[in-house]
Motif scaffolding. Structure first.
Motif, PDB file in Angstrom:
ATOM      1  N   LYS A   6      -4.533   6.401 -10.436  1.00 49.68           N
ATOM      2  CA  LYS A   6      -3.472   6.330 -11.442  1.00 49.68           C
ATOM      3  C   LYS A   6      -3.793   7.211 -12.646  1.00 49.68           C
ATOM      4  CE  LYS A   6      -1.130   2.572 -11.678  1.00 49.68           C
ATOM      5  NZ  LYS A   6      -0.583   1.198 -11.933  1.00 49.68           N
ATOM      6  N   ASN A   7      -5.084   7.430 -12.902  1.00 47.46           N
ATOM      7  CA  ASN A   7      -5.491   8.278 -14.026  1.00 47.46           C
ATOM      8  C   ASN A   7      -5.086   9.732 -13.831  1.00 47.46           C
ATOM      9  OD1 ASN A   7      -6.735   6.095 -15.329  1.00 47.46           O
ATOM     10  ND2 ASN A   7      -8.644   6.408 -14.203  1.00 47.46           N
ATOM     11  N   LEU A  41       4.875   1.251 -18.155  1.00 45.38           N
ATOM     12  CA  LEU A  41       5.699   1.666 -17.030  1.00 45.38           C
ATOM     13  C   LEU A  41       5.107   1.180 -15.710  1.00 45.38           C
ATOM     14  CD1 LEU A  41       7.933   3.344 -15.607  1.00 45.38           C
ATOM     15  CD2 LEU A  41       6.389   5.330 -15.792  1.00 45.38           C
ATOM     16  N   VAL A  42       5.955   0.557 -14.896  1.00 46.03           N
ATOM     17  CA  VAL A  42       5.621   0.215 -13.514  1.00 46.03           C
ATOM     18  C   VAL A  42       6.591   1.002 -12.643  1.00 46.03           C
ATOM     19  CG1 VAL A  42       5.464  -1.604 -11.768  1.00 46.03           C
ATOM     20  CG2 VAL A  42       4.791  -2.070 -14.139  1.00 46.03           C
ATOM     21  N   TYR A  43       6.103   2.061 -12.025  1.00 48.22           N
ATOM     22  CA  TYR A  43       6.980   2.969 -11.279  1.00 48.22           C
ATOM     23  C   TYR A  43       6.991   2.575  -9.806  1.00 48.22           C
ATOM     24  CZ  TYR A  43       9.259   7.213  -9.649  1.00 48.22           C
ATOM     25  OH  TYR A  43      10.144   8.100  -9.074  1.00 48.22           O
ATOM     26  N   LEU A  44       8.137   2.075  -9.349  1.00 47.39           N
ATOM     27  CA  LEU A  44       8.301   1.613  -7.966  1.00 47.39           C
ATOM     28  C   LEU A  44       9.501   2.302  -7.322  1.00 47.39           C
ATOM     29  CD1 LEU A  44       7.646  -2.217  -8.538  1.00 47.39           C
ATOM     30  CD2 LEU A  44       6.019  -0.464  -7.787  1.00 47.39           C
ATOM     31  N   ASP A  45       9.539   3.617  -7.464  1.00 44.62           N
ATOM     32  CA  ASP A  45      10.668   4.385  -6.930  1.00 44.62           C
ATOM     33  C   ASP A  45      10.194   5.662  -6.243  1.00 44.62           C
ATOM     34  OD1 ASP A  45      13.334   4.849  -6.365  1.00 44.62           O
ATOM     35  OD2 ASP A  45      13.738   5.849  -8.279  1.00 44.62           O
ATOM     36  N   SER A  46       9.042   5.603  -5.599  1.00 49.35           N
ATOM     37  CA  SER A  46       8.467   6.805  -4.992  1.00 49.35           C
ATOM     38  C   SER A  46       9.193   7.256  -3.734  1.00 49.35           C
ATOM     39  CB  SER A  46       6.984   6.580  -4.681  1.00 49.35           C
ATOM     40  OG  SER A  46       6.253   6.431  -5.875  1.00 49.35           O
ATOM     41  N   GLU A  62      -2.995   3.266   5.050  1.00 49.36           N
ATOM     42  CA  GLU A  62      -3.541   1.912   4.999  1.00 49.36           C
ATOM     43  C   GLU A  62      -3.182   1.233   3.677  1.00 49.36           C
ATOM     44  OE1 GLU A  62      -7.918  -0.342   5.231  1.00 49.36           O
ATOM     45  OE2 GLU A  62      -7.776   1.845   5.245  1.00 49.36           O
ATOM     46  N   HIS A  63      -3.319   1.971   2.580  1.00 47.81           N
ATOM     47  CA  HIS A  63      -3.012   1.441   1.256  1.00 47.81           C
ATOM     48  C   HIS A  63      -1.536   1.069   1.142  1.00 47.81           C
ATOM     49  CE1 HIS A  63      -3.030   1.164  -3.146  1.00 47.81           C
ATOM     50  NE2 HIS A  63      -1.987   1.975  -3.152  1.00 47.81           N
ATOM     51  N   ASP A  64      -0.658   1.962   1.577  1.00 42.35           N
ATOM     52  CA  ASP A  64       0.777   1.724   1.430  1.00 42.35           C
ATOM     53  C   ASP A  64       1.252   0.570   2.311  1.00 42.35           C
ATOM     54  OD1 ASP A  64       0.653   3.831  -0.277  1.00 42.35           O
ATOM     55  OD2 ASP A  64       1.743   5.247   0.978  1.00 42.35           O
ATOM     56  N   TYR A 110      -0.571   5.587  -6.089  1.00 41.38           N
ATOM     57  CA  TYR A 110      -0.933   5.221  -7.467  1.00 41.38           C
ATOM     58  C   TYR A 110      -0.508   3.803  -7.823  1.00 41.38           C
ATOM     59  CZ  TYR A 110       3.601   7.611  -7.436  1.00 41.38           C
ATOM     60  OH  TYR A 110       4.857   8.071  -7.090  1.00 41.38           O
ATOM     61  N   ASN A 111       0.097   3.080  -6.890  1.00 42.13           N
ATOM     62  CA  ASN A 111       0.473   1.686  -7.145  1.00 42.13           C
ATOM     63  C   ASN A 111      -0.620   0.732  -6.672  1.00 42.13           C
ATOM     64  OD1 ASN A 111       3.641   2.850  -6.326  1.00 42.13           O
ATOM     65  ND2 ASN A 111       3.237   1.844  -8.287  1.00 42.13           N
ATOM     66  N   ASP A 112      -0.583  -0.495  -7.178  1.00 37.82           N
ATOM     67  CA  ASP A 112      -1.527  -1.517  -6.752  1.00 37.82           C
ATOM     68  C   ASP A 112      -0.841  -2.886  -6.791  1.00 37.82           C
ATOM     69  OD1 ASP A 112      -1.484  -2.252  -9.464  1.00 37.82           O
ATOM     70  OD2 ASP A 112      -3.312  -1.130  -9.903  1.00 37.82           O
TER      71      ASP A 112
END
Length: 406
Positions: free
Chosen positions: A5-6, A20-25, A299-301, A381-383
């Protein structure tokens, strides 16, 4: 993955007084510093047109542009750079196949098969081809959760099937379709398969040779690259048979007053000054994603999607669409009878960015018996904390529209 995220400056801001929480990728991804710096370096140091000049800046720009093509070739495991055509995006790539490959070849009685879940960009071009040629549009039947059953796919494909055009991953349901198996069925009937990879290329390894697809289209802006750059992969023997749809500039070889000839692949499809900066940015984005590893990203997504389904399922009155398991990084939902635009508006007031509407998939909305839906989509970059904030925001939305849930 949290440290990534950095790398994304835009994520370190407040929106409406909240982080900001960006959830529109799934609509467009954010860009890491590495890509932004590559673009800045191009414009600061070697901004020039490509191919035509012999001066130093032109040579450096050409090397970067064609170097990006080689990175794309490697990224999707194509055989040759001749199979990599730069376009403006997935929409342009699919339209190029429809106009240059399908339109001159199809005739009345031929079949084009799609799924009802296709993005409009992979539906309308084929509607137009069918109207112009007399070909028949058919659709694979969707299961209730938006998946495909291979037995029904096999029954739908016939000897008259010339083209199957479909997504690899649904931009609404996150469904991952068995492209390799479907390609085998299509080729058994001597058909051609065109794959919309807009939602798969950013999130998972793509090997076009292993999938055995004929055409594969994707966009840079959904995979950390700039807007306005995309890719069409096509098998070399098919691209060789196709005529350009844009003429002039970069794509010509010899021009007379009454006749002209074209450059070899892939440049015959890249008329005019190409999208140089976009290609430079795409190359930098591929470097960035490959350094992380597409296996890790997938795997992350998938993990985030499972967590989101689990957390959102706990909200009374919320409906989740799509498969319970095996979905890529997004969740589409409705919150009771609250319109998705109202849900998105309340969440935006909390600094949470989601997408609301029909997501350019109106036939799919009718299949889901919904006029519109809300969609939260995730990327590298999300968690889990972002999803927790989404859940809190949805609980506030329920409170705001409390009378709907009484």
């Amino acid at each position: 993955m949290k440290s990534l995220k950095n790398d994304f400056p835009i994520l370190h801001q407040q929106v409406n007084g909240h982080p900001l929480v960006y959830l529109d990728s799934a609509a467009t991804s954010q860009k890491p510093l590495q890509v932004i710096q590559a673009l800045e370096e191009y414009y600061r140091s070697y901004n020039s047109n490509v191919h035509r000049g012999v001066h130093t800046l032109g040579s450096k720009a050409t090397d970067a542009y064609e170097g990006a093509r080689e990175k794309v070739r490697r990224f999707i495991h194509a055989r040759s750079i001749k199979e990599i055509v730069f376009t403006r995006g997935t929409t342009t790539s699919i339209n190029l196949v429809a106009r240059s490959y399908a339109l001159p070849r199809l005739k009345a009685g031929d079949e084009i098969i799609l799924t009802p879940a296709e993005h409009h960009s992979n539906l309308i071009p084929w509607q137009q081809v069918a109207k112009a040629t007399g070909a028949t549009l058919k659709y694979f039947p969707l299961e209730a959760d938006g998946t495909l059953e291979l037995g029904k796919v096999r029954e739908t494909i016939t000897s008259r099937t010339k083209i199957v055009a479909m997504q690899q991953v649904s931009n609404v349901l996150g469904t991952v379709h068995p492209i390799k198996e479907i390609a085998q069925l299509v080729h058994a009937q001597s058909g051609v398969i065109v794959v919309d990879g807009a939602q798969s290329a950013p999130h998972m390894k793509v090997d076009v040779r292993d999938l055995n697809v004929d055409f594969f289209a994707f966009s840079g802006h959904k995979m950390c690259a700039p807007t306005g750059i995309g890719v069409l992969y096509g098998r070399e023997e098919l691209l060789e048979q196709m005529e350009p749809v844009e003429f002039g500039g970069e794509m010509i070889d010899y021009v007379d007053l009454y006749e002209s000839s074209w450059k070899e692949l892939p440049w015959k499809f890249e008329g005019g000054t190409p999208i140089i900066a976009g290609a430079v940015g795409l190359g930098a984005a591929i470097d960035y994603l490959e350094a992380i590893g597409l296996d890790h990203i997938e795997e992350h997504d998938r993990k985030l999607a499972r967590y989101a389904v689990e957390r959102l399922s706990q909200i009374e009155g919320l409906t989740i669409y799509g498969p319970k398991e095996d979905r890529m990084g997004l969740v589409t939902f409705n919150l009771g009878d609250v319109h998705p635009h109202d849900v998105a508006t309340v969440l935006d007031a909390e600094g949470i960015a989601i997408r609301a509407g029909h997501h350019c998939c109106q036939p799919l909305m009718r299949h889901l018996q919904a006029t519109a839906t809300a969609r939260a989509s995730f990327y590298l970059y999300n968690d889990e904390a972002d999803i927790d904030q989404l859940v809190k925001g949805l609980q506030k939305t329920k409170e705001y529209f409390g009378n709907v849930f009484r």
